[in-house]
Design an enzyme around this catalytic site. Structure first.
Site, PDB file in Angstrom:
ATOM      1  N   ASP A  12      -0.217   1.743   0.587  1.00 19.22           N
ATOM      2  CA  ASP A  12       0.657   1.161  -0.444  1.00 19.22           C
ATOM      3  C   ASP A  12      -0.230   0.712  -1.596  1.00 19.22           C
ATOM      4  O   ASP A  12      -1.444   0.552  -1.449  1.00 19.22           O
ATOM      5  CB  ASP A  12       1.444  -0.038   0.116  1.00 19.22           C
ATOM      6  CG  ASP A  12       2.395  -0.616  -0.930  1.00 19.22           C
ATOM      7  OD1 ASP A  12       2.968   0.165  -1.719  1.00 19.22           O
ATOM      8  OD2 ASP A  12       2.550  -1.844  -0.994  1.00 19.22           O
ATOM      9  N   SER A  13       0.400   0.494  -2.746  1.00 24.83           N
ATOM     10  CA  SER A  13      -0.363  -0.018  -3.877  1.00 24.83           C
ATOM     11  C   SER A  13      -0.793  -1.467  -3.627  1.00 24.83           C
ATOM     12  O   SER A  13      -1.683  -1.961  -4.312  1.00 24.83           O
ATOM     13  CB  SER A  13       0.480   0.069  -5.152  1.00 24.83           C
ATOM     14  OG  SER A  13       1.701  -0.624  -4.965  1.00 24.83           O
ATOM     15  N   CYS A  75       4.462   3.236  -0.168  1.00 24.11           N
ATOM     16  CA  CYS A  75       4.743   2.889  -1.567  1.00 24.11           C
ATOM     17  C   CYS A  75       5.843   3.807  -2.118  1.00 24.11           C
ATOM     18  O   CYS A  75       5.693   5.031  -2.143  1.00 24.11           O
ATOM     19  CB  CYS A  75       3.460   3.067  -2.371  1.00 24.11           C
ATOM     20  SG  CYS A  75       3.636   2.701  -4.120  1.00 24.11           S
ATOM     21  N   GLU A 153       4.548 -11.265  -6.033  1.00 19.73           N
ATOM     22  CA  GLU A 153       3.091 -11.429  -5.955  1.00 19.73           C
ATOM     23  C   GLU A 153       2.695 -12.894  -6.156  1.00 19.73           C
ATOM     24  O   GLU A 153       1.701 -13.360  -5.614  1.00 19.73           O
ATOM     25  CB  GLU A 153       2.406 -10.603  -7.051  1.00 19.73           C
ATOM     26  CG  GLU A 153       2.466  -9.120  -6.837  1.00 19.73           C
ATOM     27  CD  GLU A 153       1.395  -8.629  -5.891  1.00 19.73           C
ATOM     28  OE1 GLU A 153       0.239  -9.036  -6.031  1.00 19.73           O
ATOM     29  OE2 GLU A 153       1.746  -7.848  -4.990  1.00 19.73           O
ATOM     30  N   CYS A 187      11.683  -0.470  -3.258  1.00 23.47           N
ATOM     31  CA  CYS A 187      10.346  -0.941  -3.620  1.00 23.47           C
ATOM     32  C   CYS A 187       9.839  -1.791  -2.462  1.00 23.47           C
ATOM     33  O   CYS A 187      10.594  -2.592  -1.892  1.00 23.47           O
ATOM     34  CB  CYS A 187      10.418  -1.765  -4.903  1.00 23.47           C
ATOM     35  SG  CYS A 187       8.860  -2.566  -5.317  1.00 23.47           S
ATOM     36  N   HIS A 189       8.095  -4.340  -2.307  1.00 23.83           N
ATOM     37  CA  HIS A 189       8.057  -5.794  -2.470  1.00 23.83           C
ATOM     38  C   HIS A 189       9.404  -6.465  -2.245  1.00 23.83           C
ATOM     39  O   HIS A 189       9.463  -7.675  -2.080  1.00 23.83           O
ATOM     40  CB  HIS A 189       7.569  -6.155  -3.871  1.00 23.83           C
ATOM     41  CG  HIS A 189       6.084  -6.069  -4.019  1.00 23.83           C
ATOM     42  ND1 HIS A 189       5.388  -4.913  -3.805  1.00 23.83           N
ATOM     43  CD2 HIS A 189       5.166  -7.015  -4.345  1.00 23.83           C
ATOM     44  CE1 HIS A 189       4.110  -5.138  -4.007  1.00 23.83           C
ATOM     45  NE2 HIS A 189       3.943  -6.403  -4.329  1.00 23.83           N
TER      46      HIS A 189
HETATM   47  N1  DGL Z   1       4.464  -0.421  -3.984  1.00 19.81           N
HETATM   48  C1  DGL Z   1       5.287  -0.276  -5.163  1.00 19.81           C
HETATM   49  C2  DGL Z   1       6.598   0.411  -4.780  1.00 19.81           C
HETATM   50  O1  DGL Z   1       7.021   0.386  -3.633  1.00 19.81           O
HETATM   51  C3  DGL Z   1       5.575  -1.617  -5.817  1.00 19.81           C
HETATM   52  C4  DGL Z   1       4.367  -2.272  -6.436  1.00 19.81           C
HETATM   53  C5  DGL Z   1       3.755  -1.450  -7.570  1.00 19.81           C
HETATM   54  O2  DGL Z   1       4.394  -1.290  -8.642  1.00 19.81           O
HETATM   55  O3  DGL Z   1       2.640  -0.985  -7.379  1.00 19.81           O
HETATM   56  O4  DGL Z   1       7.214   1.001  -5.628  1.00 19.81           O
END
Ligand code: DGL
Length: 271
Positions: A12-13, A75, A153, A187, A189
């Site tokens: 994931d990011s 992600c 975050e 997403c 998050h």
């Molecule tokens: N992990 C990203 C997603 O699920 C969210 C956070 C980002 O923008 O990097 O889209």
């Protein structure tokens, strides 16, 4: 000689993908997991396709070097914009993203429903969710919610500011989809915002069915797995890597994983 344990690389990011890892750990106790959060380059959701693909491929290559036998792209943004590039880099290693399982979960919840998808700006621009839901015969409206990732975050998961921001996004989305039945969290998050979203929707008198793709993705991974023997007693079941502050990852990550993380290791994947 002990054989190498079956290793699932999860990418994931940032921290959000830990919600997917949490379900994977629950459903697949015999595998070893390697998780990478590319926190130094987060957010992906506001970047271009080319940049997202470059970051996602370098992250994929890291997990392959760490011995991944299967990759889970937790992600949504990387799944939406870079799945082909990731699959090309992974070669014979199977790659699963979160969008198909999420769309199928929305379909299973209400096959005749109409779905509002909340996601990052890049995911919405890609139309990946609408295309997948279309194929299932489900109407959908996508809504970019760029402020939600930084609020999560910041740890403001139950904060009045976050509730107000969510209310504005939901009001705008529901104006375009007055008959919506289902809210799909597109997403990583957003699952930690589920209680807040429930409250806001109740206050708006729009009790939508909220779906996140974490469990559905873990079930899709389980369905793809070969028979995996139990982990040897000495095997380390989970290794976690991040590309920026490991202290912050350790602290925030436990909120997404639902329990404390093992020691997080810092890696440098370049720019
Ligand atoms: N992990 C990203 C997603 O699920 C969210 C956070 C980002 O923008 O990097 O889209």
């Amino acid at each position: 000689m002990t054989s190498k344990p079956f290793t699932i690389g999860v990418f994931d990011s940032g921290f959000g993908g830990l919600t997917v890892l949490r379900e994977l750990l629950d459903l697949i106790p015999n595998a070893r997991f390697t998780y990478l959060g590319d926190t130094a380059r987060l957010p992906y959701g506001s970047k271009s396709r080319t940049t997202i693909a470059r970051y996602a491929v370098s992250s994929t290559n890291f997990l392959l070097r760490e011995g991944a036998d299967l990759l889970v792209i937790a992600c949504n943004t990387a799944t939406a914009l870079a799945l082909n590039e990731i699959r090309a880099a992974a070669g014979f290693v199977p790659v699963l993203g979160v969008i198909e399982p999420g769309a199928h979960a929305a379909f299973a919840a209400n096959p005749a429903g109409s779905v509002v998808v909340l996601a990052t700006a890049a995911t919405v621009q890609s139309n990946a969710y609408s295309r997948t839901l279309d194929l299932l015969g489900i109407r959908s409206t996508e809504k970019a919610c760029p402020l939600l990732v930084p609020l999560v975050e910041e740890g403001w998961t139950a904060h009045p500011v976050t509730a107000e921001v969510a209310r504005i996004y939901l009001t705008e989305a529901l104006m375009k989809a007055p008959d919506a039945t289902t809210l799909l969290l597109g997403c990583t998050h957003y699952p930690v915002l589920k209680p807040l979203l429930h409250t806001v929707l109740e206050q708006m008198h729009r009790p939508l069915h909220i779906i996140d793709s974490a469990r559905a993705t873990a079930e899709a991974v389980l369905a793809r797995l070969p028979a995996v023997p139990p982990l040897a007693a000495e095997a380390q079941p989970l290794a976690v890597f991040a590309t920026d502050s490991v202290e912050k990852f350790q602290q925030l990550g436990s909120r997404f994983l639902g329990h404390p993380l093992p020691l997080v290791t810092l890696v440098d994947l370049g720019g």
